[in-house]
Design a protein around this motif. Sequence first.
Motif: not given
Length: 173
Positions: A91, A93, A111, A130, A135
């Motif tokens: 993922a 960010y 992720a 998650d 993150t």
Amino acid sequence: MALLPIYTAPDPLLKTISKPVEKVDAEIRKLIDDMFETMYAAPGIGLAAIQVGVQKRLLVIDVVGKGQEGEEPQPLALINPEITWVSDHDATYEEGCLSVPEHYADVVRPAEVEVSYLDIDGKQQTLRADGLLSTCVQHEMDHLDGILFLDHISALKRNMILRKLLKQKKLAS
């Protein structure tokens, strides 16, 4: 509780590897309280002990935050955290950091993660995270190993940001 000073890049302390917490005691719990107060005041959603000058494997997180309308804070302290599992998919960010003020960059990370850690009572816990929490946990755990989110971006962009931070520090002193 007390507000603690937040170290900013390129301070060499931020590149050091933190040491495990030997014992979860009143001193560690006070540090956690002070770190939460500092993080909320900054304002931020995560803070590692090294960012306030303490070389311990400890971090605090609250991705909900303090005082957001209709949301109760969800403070989480992780002592000696270790990632035990990461997902196969990634993922991206846009990350920022209290130690890299006013600078942001897209960072790609797994992720989802699972983390083993001690809570404020010294009990072993597991967290499956998650989204933003995943993150944030990875970002803060990087700090414990002397890694900034800048280390995940291109050298060109990293060097531009570091030069700006250095210039700001010189102007402030």
